[in-house]
Design a protein around this motif. Sequence first.
Motif, PDB file in Angstrom:
ATOM      1  N   ASN A  52       0.842  -1.208   0.000  1.00 52.00           N
ATOM      2  CA  ASN A  52       0.000   0.000   0.000  1.00 52.00           C
ATOM      3  C   ASN A  52       0.874   1.254   0.000  1.00 52.00           C
ATOM      4  OD1 ASN A  52      -2.260  -1.626   0.095  1.00 52.00           O
ATOM      5  ND2 ASN A  52      -2.530  -1.424   2.295  1.00 52.00           N
ATOM      6  N   GLY A  53       1.883   1.244  -0.817  1.00 52.84           N
ATOM      7  CA  GLY A  53       2.868   2.322  -0.859  1.00 52.84           C
ATOM      8  C   GLY A  53       4.193   1.819  -0.307  1.00 52.84           C
ATOM      9  N   PHE A 112       4.202  -1.394  12.750  1.00 49.36           N
ATOM     10  CA  PHE A 112       3.664  -0.033  12.805  1.00 49.36           C
ATOM     11  C   PHE A 112       3.514   0.539  11.404  1.00 49.36           C
ATOM     12  CE2 PHE A 112       3.750   4.548  13.287  1.00 49.36           C
ATOM     13  CZ  PHE A 112       2.983   4.776  14.416  1.00 49.36           C
ATOM     14  N   ARG A 113       4.553   0.366  10.582  1.00 49.34           N
ATOM     15  CA  ARG A 113       4.500   0.871   9.209  1.00 49.34           C
ATOM     16  C   ARG A 113       3.395   0.175   8.414  1.00 49.34           C
ATOM     17  NH1 ARG A 113       4.616   4.177   7.154  1.00 49.34           N
ATOM     18  NH2 ARG A 113       5.565   3.592   5.189  1.00 49.34           N
ATOM     19  N   LYS A 114       3.193  -1.109   8.666  1.00 45.76           N
ATOM     20  CA  LYS A 114       2.112  -1.827   7.985  1.00 45.76           C
ATOM     21  C   LYS A 114       0.766  -1.193   8.308  1.00 45.76           C
ATOM     22  CE  LYS A 114      -0.174  -6.276   7.614  1.00 45.76           C
ATOM     23  NZ  LYS A 114      -0.570  -7.460   8.340  1.00 45.76           N
ATOM     24  N   GLU A 118      -1.933   0.813   5.863  1.00 43.92           N
ATOM     25  CA  GLU A 118      -3.282   0.277   5.686  1.00 43.92           C
ATOM     26  C   GLU A 118      -4.347   1.362   5.883  1.00 43.92           C
ATOM     27  OE1 GLU A 118      -2.602  -4.400   6.871  1.00 43.92           O
ATOM     28  OE2 GLU A 118      -3.218  -3.007   8.448  1.00 43.92           O
ATOM     29  N   LYS A 119      -3.965   2.467   6.500  1.00 44.59           N
ATOM     30  CA  LYS A 119      -4.931   3.551   6.743  1.00 44.59           C
ATOM     31  C   LYS A 119      -5.229   4.310   5.466  1.00 44.59           C
ATOM     32  CE  LYS A 119      -3.809   4.336  11.526  1.00 44.59           C
ATOM     33  NZ  LYS A 119      -3.293   5.257  12.519  1.00 44.59           N
TER      34      LYS A 119
END
Length: 119
Positions: A52-53, A112-114, A118-119
Amino acid sequence: MAKTNYKTIDEYHQVFSGETLERMQTIRKIINEIVPDAKEIISYQIPCFKYNGYLIFYSAYPNHISLSNPFTLDFWEHFKADLEEYKTSKSAIQLPANRPLPVQLIKEIVAFRKKENEK
């Protein structure tokens, strides 16, 4: 390390050996375990994972391995205490070669980055 036109993370890893290679393999394994759908690519001639980026990058240097990304203010606030003992910049965290690899911290950073992506 001379600049090379790496096509894969495996090609990047082939330049290294010993402890540095083991550390990078550990980081790669952690990322793949926590974010199994992440796509492995080379970006800026270093290993990068996209989910997601941009999720996270890593790169090896003579005295450290860097985890990097344009980290958010939320990221820095969340990990402020955990990262006090590491050299950091706006987009990188240096993990010194002369200290044990902080496996649990890396797991928490990737998780945390995941969630951020996802947001």
